[in-house]
Design a protein around this motif. Structure first.
Motif, PDB file in Angstrom:
ATOM      1  N   GLU A 165      63.655   6.362  23.944  1.00 53.47           N
ATOM      2  CA  GLU A 165      62.300   6.069  24.456  1.00 53.47           C
ATOM      3  C   GLU A 165      61.231   6.508  23.467  1.00 53.47           C
ATOM      4  OE1 GLU A 165      63.534   8.431  27.764  1.00 53.47           O
ATOM      5  OE2 GLU A 165      65.168   7.089  27.228  1.00 53.47           O
ATOM      6  N   MET A 166      61.557   7.524  22.685  1.00 52.21           N
ATOM      7  CA  MET A 166      60.556   7.974  21.717  1.00 52.21           C
ATOM      8  C   MET A 166      61.256   8.512  20.474  1.00 52.21           C
ATOM      9  SD  MET A 166      59.416  11.537  23.409  1.00 52.21           S
ATOM     10  CE  MET A 166      58.871  10.820  24.924  1.00 52.21           C
ATOM     11  N   ALA A 167      60.508   8.621  19.434  1.00 51.49           N
ATOM     12  CA  ALA A 167      61.075   9.153  18.203  1.00 51.49           C
ATOM     13  C   ALA A 167      61.482  10.602  18.443  1.00 51.49           C
ATOM     14  CB  ALA A 167      60.045   9.087  17.086  1.00 51.49           C
ATOM     15  N   HIS A 168      62.463  11.072  17.644  1.00 50.28           N
ATOM     16  CA  HIS A 168      62.883  12.464  17.776  1.00 50.28           C
ATOM     17  C   HIS A 168      61.735  13.397  17.452  1.00 50.28           C
ATOM     18  CE1 HIS A 168      66.956  11.764  18.706  1.00 50.28           C
ATOM     19  NE2 HIS A 168      67.161  11.009  17.641  1.00 50.28           N
ATOM     20  N   ASP A 169      61.606  14.413  18.247  1.00 54.66           N
ATOM     21  CA  ASP A 169      60.636  15.445  17.944  1.00 54.66           C
ATOM     22  C   ASP A 169      61.338  16.764  18.200  1.00 54.66           C
ATOM     23  OD1 ASP A 169      58.589  17.175  17.694  1.00 54.66           O
ATOM     24  OD2 ASP A 169      57.212  16.145  19.046  1.00 54.66           O
ATOM     25  N   TYR A 170      61.933  17.308  17.148  1.00 59.84           N
ATOM     26  CA  TYR A 170      62.812  18.458  17.335  1.00 59.84           C
ATOM     27  C   TYR A 170      62.090  19.802  17.339  1.00 59.84           C
ATOM     28  CZ  TYR A 170      66.754  15.271  16.644  1.00 59.84           C
ATOM     29  OH  TYR A 170      67.666  14.263  16.756  1.00 59.84           O
ATOM     30  N   ARG A 171      60.806  19.790  17.035  1.00 56.43           N
ATOM     31  CA  ARG A 171      60.001  21.016  17.059  1.00 56.43           C
ATOM     32  C   ARG A 171      60.758  22.213  16.459  1.00 56.43           C
ATOM     33  NH1 ARG A 171      60.135  20.486  22.948  1.00 56.43           N
ATOM     34  NH2 ARG A 171      61.812  19.139  22.267  1.00 56.43           N
TER      35      ARG A 171
END
Lengths: 96, 481
Positions: free
Chosen positions: B269-275
């Protein structure tokens, strides 16, 4: 008081895989906004002479030798699982 | 317009250790589900991860073997995501300070035929970092089952630069990487056990262009052949898309090995955002010169270095070295068998031909070989000294394989010593000569070949035990006197 930065609460909730009510969204937007506001304040400090650090003590190379010890039995490992099958944790279908 | 594929590979290799990366729960493959865990693996509150020294030793060794720069200091970061394969909702990894940077892997491209060495070249690496493996998900129609035995296993991620151009090249790269890791005891690299896994980033561009095209990530490459075939298919698909003005979208595709095609995976659903952020539970690693020197001393010779030594210093042909070198145990066996008084090639021939054939027929591995390396040497010496003929040696060899006895004992026991007793042999030669007047006449009329028939008859009469040279001399002596 300075206006706190706005936060995309839907995006954050989605990353954390939690569903929020409109009420909760409002509450947490405010709280998280306060945190970001605080960080923004700290961002204004001159820290050019300070080394970035994640630890209070300058320790390095904290390790153990590679010797295996007994861990959990399968029953212990699965004690907190809401559902199991074939000695595995049963979860809703996830598609890779 | 001509197009070329551009390939970069991300290879995950499990490091072979007794315990896990950040806890001492046992690591391994094939145990019943969820029996290799502990509070750290399960991500229970209040636990503290502690590094596995052996895993760090081994990744540094991998880095040294592949000529990487080893970082003086590196740290650990949390890669945050929610997925059932990771109970604590983050994976401990290395983000901006990997332990190994740069480096290269020497590969051999396929030659014009199997018997001819192919071109060698270097594939540049970007980095190698250390992380923990995640659990295994088993998908069913309506649900998924989680086994956390694999979670927490030390895992290296080896990232290449986008410098490969074909499935063959990727195949050669993985083969070389795998052999180097096995040689150094870093990993067993068994793809069926998930000890080596590979994702490919693939794009195409006009030949000669320096700009990279839109990148597609290819997953589910479950074997080295799968990597080669999946990449070749995907390059063709992308070139065709460009030629027919279809857009190439940045996406993750899946290789279907049975059907031989790739298909788009459901997009997230969305790009990876691994923080990513530094893990406050773990202290940095500092690698000093002394540590590196200790590990350097334990490094094996790389497979291609060994192959060059065998070919250049021992004079072995490529056809033999390409059989020996991929298996370090086979090379160790060979090197134990050779001694100064023997021709390396004679030893290598026995191992690469006869021994491998018998091992394969018996379904055994070189580490479980009934013949000691020193016995191979002994067998060759018996032939060199004329004690047995090379034909008899083949029989002795089979007996050695079957019984594990030394060649000396077998030759003694079975009375296989080559006969050079000219008295007895003269009688046999005379018998053969009177029994074959036609051949004798032929020989005396100048047909040189005829003597071979007579020799064969003498060998037959002595059941192969006669020394062929002595027989030859005797026959000529009798026939020309």
């Amino acid at each position: 008081m300075e206006k706190n930065p706005s936060i995309d609460i839907d995006y954050v909730a989605n990353l954390a895989r939690i569903a929020l009510t409109e009420e909760e969204k409002k509450t947490f937007s405010g709280q998280l906004g306060d945190v970001l506001g605080h960080i923004e304040k700290m961002n204004k400090l001159d820290v050019s002479g300070v080394e970035p650090t994640a630890h209070a003590f300058p320790l390095e190379n904290v390790w153990q030798e590679d010797r295996a010890k007994n861990g959990f039995s399968a029953d212990e490992a699965l004690a907190n699982a809401p559902a199991t099958r074939e000695q595995m944790i049963l979860v809703p279908k996830v598609v890779e | 317009m001509e197009y070329e594929g551009v390939i970069g590979l991300e290879v995950h290799v499990q490091i072979k250790t007794e315990s896990k990366m950040f806890t001492r729960a046992p690591a391994g493959y094939g145990a019943p589900p969820n029996t290799l865990t502990d509070p750290v693996v399960m991500g229970l509150p209040g636990v503290l991860p502690v590094m596995n020294k052996k895993a760090i030793d081994k990744i540094i060794k991998a880095g040294l073997l592949l000529k990487c720069e080893i970082a003086e200091v590196c740290k650990w970061d949390r890669k945050n995501y929610f997925y059932p394969d990771s109970p604590k909702n983050y994976q401990i990894s290395q983000y901006d300070q990997p332990i190994c940077e740069g480096g290269e892997v020497e590969i051999e491209l396929p030659g014009p035929s199997r018997n001819v060495m192919g071109e060698h070249r270097m594939v540049a690496l970007t980095r190698i970092h250390l992380e923990e493996d995640v659990g295994k998900l088993n998908h069913f129609d309506g649900d998924s089952l989680v086994d956390l035995n694999r979670a927490g296993t030390p895992l290296m991620e080896i990232v290449s630069e986008p410098v490969m151009h074909s499935g063959d090249e990727a195949f050669a790269y993985l083969t070389a990487l795998k052999q180097a890791m096995i040689y150094a005891g870093i990993s067993d690299c068994d793809m069926e056990k998930g000890q080596l896994r590979c994702d490919a980033n693939i794009s195409v561009r006009p030949q000669g262009s320096e700009i990279l095209g839109t990148k597609v990530e290819l997953k589910n490459l479950n074997s080295i052949t799968g990597v080669k075939n999946g990449i070749d298919y995907e390059i063709k698909r992308q070139i065709k898309a460009i030629q027919t003005n279809e857009p190439i979208v940045q996406e993750t595709r899946r290789w279907n090995a049975e059907g031989g095609f790739t298909s788009a995976m459901r997009s997230k659903e969305m790009a990876h955002d691994y923080r990513y952020f530094p893990d406050p539970d773990l202290m940095p690693v500092r690698v000093d010169k002394e540590w590196i020197e200790t590990l350097k001393a334990e490094l094996p010779e790389l497979p291609f270095e060994k192959q060059r030594r065998y070919q250049e210093e021992m004079g072995l042909p490529y056809t033999i070295t390409s059989v020996l070198v991929p298996d370090r145990n086979l090379c160790d066996y060979f090197e134990e068998a050779i001694t100064d008084d023997l021709k390396p090639q004679a030893v290598a021939n026995w191992i690469a031909n006869d021994l491998l054939r018998e091992l394969s027929n018996a379904g055994r591995d070189i580490t479980d070989c009934p013949i000691k390396p020193t016995s191979i040497a002994e067998l060759i010496r018996l032939v060199d000294k004329g004690v047995i003929s090379s034909k008899i040696a083949k029989d002795v060899f089979l007996e050695m394989f079957a019984s594990g006895d030394s060649p000396d004992r077998i030759v003694e026991k079975k009375g296989l010593k080559q006969s050079s007793d000219t008295g007895e042999l003269t009688d046999i030669c005379n018998d053969v000569i009177s029994a074959n007047p036609k051949s004798v006449e032929d020989f005396q009329n100048g047909k040189e070949n005829a003597i071979n028939f007579l020799k064969g008859q003498v060998m037959k009469a002595t059941r192969g035990k006669a020394n062929p040279k002595v027989v030859d001399d005797l026959l000529r002596q009798i026939l020309t006197s």
